[in-house]
Design a protein around this motif. Structure first.
Motif, mmCIF file in Angstrom:
data_model
loop_
_atom_site.group_PDB
_atom_site.id
_atom_site.type_symbol
_atom_site.label_atom_id
_atom_site.label_comp_id
_atom_site.label_asym_id
_atom_site.label_seq_id
_atom_site.Cartn_x
_atom_site.Cartn_y
_atom_site.Cartn_z
ATOM 1 N N HIS A 185 0.829 -1.210 0.000
ATOM 2 C CA HIS A 185 0.000 0.000 0.000
ATOM 3 C C HIS A 185 0.863 1.260 0.000
ATOM 4 C CE1 HIS A 185 -3.685 -2.281 0.556
ATOM 5 N NE2 HIS A 185 -3.076 -2.988 1.492
ATOM 6 N N VAL A 186 1.951 1.220 0.755
ATOM 7 C CA VAL A 186 2.857 2.369 0.761
ATOM 8 C C VAL A 186 3.450 2.573 -0.625
ATOM 9 C CG1 VAL A 186 4.974 3.307 1.757
ATOM 10 C CG2 VAL A 186 3.385 2.048 3.202
ATOM 11 N N ARG A 187 3.840 1.493 -1.245
ATOM 12 C CA ARG A 187 4.452 1.572 -2.577
ATOM 13 C C ARG A 187 3.478 2.120 -3.605
ATOM 14 N NH1 ARG A 187 6.052 -3.503 -6.421
ATOM 15 N NH2 ARG A 187 7.614 -2.468 -7.721
ATOM 16 N N GLN A 188 2.227 1.667 -3.552
ATOM 17 C CA GLN A 188 1.240 2.122 -4.519
ATOM 18 C C GLN A 188 0.944 3.610 -4.354
ATOM 19 O OE1 GLN A 188 -2.283 -0.258 -4.594
ATOM 20 N NE2 GLN A 188 -3.301 0.964 -6.147
ATOM 21 N N CYS A 189 0.803 4.049 -3.115
ATOM 22 C CA CYS A 189 0.558 5.475 -2.879
ATOM 23 C C CYS A 189 1.753 6.314 -3.322
ATOM 24 C CB CYS A 189 0.264 5.714 -1.404
ATOM 25 S SG CYS A 189 -1.283 5.005 -0.812
ATOM 26 N N ALA A 190 2.963 5.840 -3.031
ATOM 27 C CA ALA A 190 4.167 6.574 -3.444
ATOM 28 C C ALA A 190 4.239 6.674 -4.962
ATOM 29 C CB ALA A 190 5.409 5.885 -2.885
ATOM 30 N N ALA A 191 3.894 5.600 -5.656
ATOM 31 C CA ALA A 191 3.915 5.634 -7.117
ATOM 32 C C ALA A 191 2.921 6.652 -7.657
ATOM 33 C CB ALA A 191 3.606 4.240 -7.670
ATOM 34 N N ASP A 192 1.764 6.740 -7.034
ATOM 35 C CA ASP A 192 0.767 7.718 -7.462
ATOM 36 C C ASP A 192 1.281 9.140 -7.255
ATOM 37 O OD1 ASP A 192 -1.675 8.624 -8.438
ATOM 38 O OD2 ASP A 192 -2.573 8.690 -6.457
ATOM 39 N N VAL A 193 1.929 9.385 -6.116
ATOM 40 C CA VAL A 193 2.459 10.724 -5.845
ATOM 41 C C VAL A 193 3.577 11.060 -6.829
ATOM 42 C CG1 VAL A 193 3.603 12.183 -4.146
ATOM 43 C CG2 VAL A 193 1.817 10.602 -3.413
ATOM 44 N N VAL A 194 4.477 10.115 -7.097
ATOM 45 C CA VAL A 194 5.570 10.356 -8.046
ATOM 46 C C VAL A 194 5.002 10.637 -9.432
ATOM 47 C CG1 VAL A 194 7.550 9.310 -9.198
ATOM 48 C CG2 VAL A 194 7.256 9.016 -6.749
ATOM 49 N N SER A 195 3.950 9.919 -9.800
ATOM 50 C CA SER A 195 3.324 10.157 -11.098
ATOM 51 C C SER A 195 2.785 11.579 -11.195
ATOM 52 C CB SER A 195 2.194 9.153 -11.318
ATOM 53 O OG SER A 195 1.458 9.448 -12.482
ATOM 54 N N ARG A 196 2.176 12.050 -10.135
ATOM 55 C CA ARG A 196 1.639 13.408 -10.150
ATOM 56 C C ARG A 196 2.755 14.445 -10.073
ATOM 57 N NH1 ARG A 196 -3.828 13.017 -9.648
ATOM 58 N NH2 ARG A 196 -4.606 11.016 -8.867
ATOM 59 N N LEU A 197 3.833 14.132 -9.390
ATOM 60 C CA LEU A 197 4.994 15.024 -9.390
ATOM 61 C C LEU A 197 5.538 15.173 -10.808
ATOM 62 C CD1 LEU A 197 7.032 14.031 -6.204
ATOM 63 C CD2 LEU A 197 6.075 16.276 -6.690
ATOM 64 N N ALA A 198 5.654 14.060 -11.505
ATOM 65 C CA ALA A 198 6.208 14.089 -12.854
ATOM 66 C C ALA A 198 5.288 14.772 -13.854
ATOM 67 C CB ALA A 198 6.509 12.663 -13.320
ATOM 68 N N SER A 199 4.032 14.997 -13.481
ATOM 69 C CA SER A 199 3.110 15.676 -14.388
ATOM 70 C C SER A 199 3.415 17.166 -14.497
ATOM 71 C CB SER A 199 1.669 15.486 -13.919
ATOM 72 O OG SER A 199 1.435 16.156 -12.686
ATOM 73 N N LYS A 200 4.206 17.691 -13.574
ATOM 74 C CA LYS A 200 4.583 19.098 -13.612
ATOM 75 C C LYS A 200 5.971 19.236 -14.207
ATOM 76 C CE LYS A 200 0.755 20.130 -11.624
ATOM 77 N NZ LYS A 200 -0.325 20.728 -12.421
#
Length: 840
Positions: free
Chosen positions: A395-410
């Protein structure tokens, strides 16, 4: 991403129009539009991108003017801390006054009633004050993940409710009606219990069993604190009401009465403040439901209760242990960043959940991503979490991946993410599918694929991470340097290409899982962005993709079976177009059986629907690239018997631009062995349409029309051309004036969107002067062509020397130098003028 005509396909599909400041924009431009009767185009390779252009867009929508919701919690913590510190201060003063003045100075003179009242108040309040206000206690509040672990020091009914909720998630879930919240609480408690004791269940003394379990002792002590305060209020009021009964006040006892009055007053005020604090706490938390209000405003959902409880106690502890203003400096984003840097998995889960929710919220995403993106430690930890593969870290990994994905969107965060050592490799770990490496000679997904119709729970788990990994790669690939990193990462490109494979059962099933189709779509987008990279990086990436034995066959499968997924077909066609820029890519496409036939079928058989027309234009675009300076590509296209007839028909609709490009390339590069076939197939039937487009068209339509006219003229003579002009209702002089007008219009420099316009015009002028009929030389001299050609000779540039462009990099240089063509035209015009003068 929605398609928009006339836009840069790279920017459409990446969802971000901004470019990195301080460097040239090297994106491949693609202009879409209709046929020869329109001003739009549909090719990304026949014009270069303007250089030195920066795009500065907003990183998000403007934030709301409302204060962040968590400020209500920090303000509440401050007010509680004011009451707590005031009560503790008065309590300490009362304790010191009683011990030093009353018991120290008047112990033998006090009446038995006052002695025991003072003693009871002193013991009860002293124990309560010093246990409540101890700094280490509140530090424990801020570091203990489970609030149940603080039952020994809980001081309110609300706090006991939280203890009960964490201790018994099932009951908590029944109370709140939300099973997911209970599951989250259960996860937190499970993490705490992995290698440490769960505080509420610890037995404080040996051999006592459940009697001295900490949660029971905590409840007892909490009630005793409340009873102590009530007793203090009752005793103080009683003695203040009966203040005449303090005994003899003569001699050395004359100061005893005011000393007792002061002590009882201090004790009364201190206990009253404590009870007021308790009442204020209960009113805000229970009656006003402050946590739920803040949770709703923050949008933390079912997981917000535990997270906000942690945040509140952290803020409260800071106000108690330090300045009362320390807590109001906290915010949830900073709090979450501190938690993800923790060594405890439960704290990391709470922190990354908060970041995920805030990054997904339209209201808070902009500020959250900007703040996290500027914290190198936070970004490094989030990227590190992508590698965590233990089941309890999922669960930690999945949430971190989602945050990194949104970081990379900028755009401003792309390089911060990719600049972390091992970041690309960490993202690669998300593409694990749980299957064995491919056996030589078999398809990598022939036995077990992440995009099959029937899956189990493990496939779903893998697919979630696969989608996040592909999303991160897609957003990272918007930067040119990152494309090179992706290509250089060991085994990454092969994994991405694996995901472009889709079983026919998946593509033909209208009820196929959306996640499975989305995985194929994202993989295609990543491959598309890689093959459209510019410069040497793009050349190497196109070579790598073309050399992968599964890449082109995967694309063929999508074109063949993906009739229910037009967007997938469109992406596959785009990838083929990019691959065709390279000789190896062209060879791989032509060598793949039936692929060119599929492209032709898509191009000539489109319906009137918008999406079909777009797909048809893309297919025509790919065919034009395959035929460009490739005899083998031209031969593959000409295998279809009626291809010339169908292409000529397509000139009249929105496919006209690409149809004209395919026809021009077939005429120019198919070789002498196909010349008779082109003539017999009726290539000259296209002349009326392209001549009319020459007189009325604009931009790319006009450019390709003149180029196609020049190539068709190689199959006819001057008299037949004059007849075609008359059949199209065009006077010869008007046609010559139109060509002269174009050279005059673009006299200063070639237009960046139509760099071959002047080349095609001059080539047509050369052909007209070589026909020897119609008096074209005289007409050209009369319209001032000599001066116009001299001007062209003075303004030629490297821009006019290439067939196609990848950003600002030219690809496929013309065989004939443009300057030589212009010089030849000037010589022919001068020679023709000289002969005409001699004849006169």
């Amino acid at each position: 991403m929605k398609h928009k005509k006339g836009c840069d396909v790279r920017r459409e599909r990446n969802g971000d129009a901004s470019q990195k400041g301080g460097r040239d924009s090297l994106d491949i431009m693609e202009h879409r539009g209709g046929g020869l009767g329109t001003s739009g185009g549909s090719t990304s390779f026949f014009e270069p991108t303007p250089g030195s252009r920066s795009y500065h867009g907003s990183s998000g929508t403007p934030g709301s003017e409302r204060d962040p919701p968590e400020k209500r919690l920090t303000l509440f913590a401050l007010r509680l801390a004011v009451l707590e510190k005031a009560a503790s201060g008065l309590g300490k003063l009362a304790f010191a006054w009683a011990t030093v003045v009353l018991l120290g100075g008047f112990a033998s003179s006090l009446r038995i009633r006052d002695f025991w009242c003072v003693t009871v108040i002193l013991v009860g309040e002293g124990a309560r004050v010093f246990s409540r206000s101890h700094e280490l206690e509140w530090q424990q509040h801020s570091t203990s993940t489970s609030t149940a672990g603080d039952a020994l020091r809980s001081r309110s009914r609300f706090f006991r409710h939280i203890v009960h909720a964490i201790r018994d998630p099932a009951v908590a879930a029944a109370g709140c009606g939300d099973g997911r919240a209970a599951q989250f609480q259960r996860q937190v408690v499970a993490f705490v219990k992995q290698r440490t004791w769960h505080a509420p269940e610890v037995s404080l003394l040996p051999y006592t069993g459940w009697v001295f379990v900490s949660r029971k002792i905590g409840r007892l002590l909490n009630r005793l604190q409340l009873l102590s305060a009530l007793a203090c209020v009752a005793l103080s009021l009683m003695r203040l009401w009966l203040n005449h009964d303090f005994g003899d006040e003569s001699g050395d006892k004359r100061n005893m009465r005011p000393a007792l009055l002061l002590f009882y007053t201090l004790a009364l005020v201190e206990a009253t403040l404590y009870l007021l604090e308790k009442a204020y706490w209960s009113w805000k938390m229970s009656a006003r439901n402050l946590l739920r209000q803040v949770n709703d405003d923050c949008g933390l959902g079912e997981y917000g209760h535990v997270s906000l409880t942690r945040f509140f106690y952290d803020a409260y502890s800071r106000c108690i242990s330090g300045s009362i203003f320390d807590g109001i400096k906290m915010d949830l984003v900073t709090f979450a960043e501190d938690l993800i840097l923790s060594d405890f998995l439960d704290e990391q889960l709470i922190g990354v959940r908060i970041l995920q929710r805030f990054a997904a919220s339209e209201r808070s995403a902009r500020d959250t991503l900007r703040k996290v993106g500027t914290s190198q430690r936070s970004v490094e930890r989030l990227v590190e979490m992508l590698n965590w593969k233990r089941p309890d870290e999922r669960h930690v990994r999945q949430c971190a991946a989602d945050v990194v994905s949104r970081l990379a969107s900028k755009r401003q965060n792309v390089l911060r993410v990719s600049g972390i050592p091992g970041a690309i490799e960490s993202v690669t770990s998300l593409l694990y599918t749980g299957r064995a490496p491919p056996v030589s000679g078999t398809h990598p997904q022939s036995s077990s694929s992440p995009v099959i119709v029937t899956r189990n729970n493990d496939d779903d788990d893998y697919l979630q991470f696969n989608l996040l990994g592909l999303q991160i790669l897609k957003r990272l690939a918007r930067d040119h340097d990152n494309c090179g990193k992706i290509g250089n990462a060991r085994g990454l490109l092969a994994k991405i290409i694996d995901f472009t494979y889709a079983f026919p059962e998946l593509l033909g099933n209208p009820y196929a899982s959306e996640l499975q189709v989305r995985a194929v779509k994202r993989a295609l987008k990543v491959v598309e962005m890689l093959v459209y990279a510019t410069g040497e990086t793009g050349k190497e990436l196109r070579r790598q993709v073309a050399e992968n034995v599964f890449s082109v066959s995967n694309l063929r499968g999508i074109l063949k079976h993906g009739h229910q997924h037009r967007e997938l077909q469109k992406l596959a066609t785009d990838v083929l177009t990019g691959l065709a820029m390279d000789d190896k890519g062209t060879e791989a496409i032509v060598a793949t059986g039936g692929l060119v036939k599929l492209l032709l079928e898509i191009f000539v058989s489109v319906s009137a629907e918008e999406l079909d027309l777009e797909l048809g234009c893309e297919a025509g675009h790919a065919l034009a690239m395959l035929a460009l300076e490739s005899r083998r590509g031209c031969a593959a296209i000409l295998k279809r018997p009626d291809v010339i007839h169908r292409l000529v028909e397509a000139l009249h609709d929105k496919r006209g631009l690409n149809a004209a490009r395919v026809l021009r390339n077939l005429c120019a590069y198919s070789g002498s062995e196909h010349g008779d076939r082109l003539r017999a197939a009726g290539i000259t039937k296209a002349l009326p349409t392209v001549l009319n487009a020459t007189m009325t068209g604009k931009d790319k339509v006009l450019e390709v029309s003149i180029g196609l006219t020049t190539e068709i003229c190689r199959f006819i003579d001057g008299d037949q051309f004059a007849a075609e002009l008359r059949a199209a209702g065009i006077e010869e002089r008007n046609y010559v004036e139109r060509l002269a007008g174009l050279l005059n219009q673009y006299r200063s420099a070639p237009e960046i969107t139509i760099p071959r316009m002047r080349r095609f015009v001059v080539q047509q002028l050369v052909w007209l002067m070589t026909t020897g009929s119609g008096g074209y030389v005289e007409m050209l001299r009369e319209v001032g062509m000599q001066q116009l050609l001299e001007n062209v000779a003075d303004t030629t540039s490297e821009l006019e020397c290439y067939h196609v462009f990848s950003g600002s990099v030219g690809i496929g240089k013309h065989r004939e130098d443009f300057a030589e063509i212009v010089e030849s035209a000037m010589d022919m015009l001068a020679a023709g003028s000289g002969r005409a003068a001699a004849q006169e």
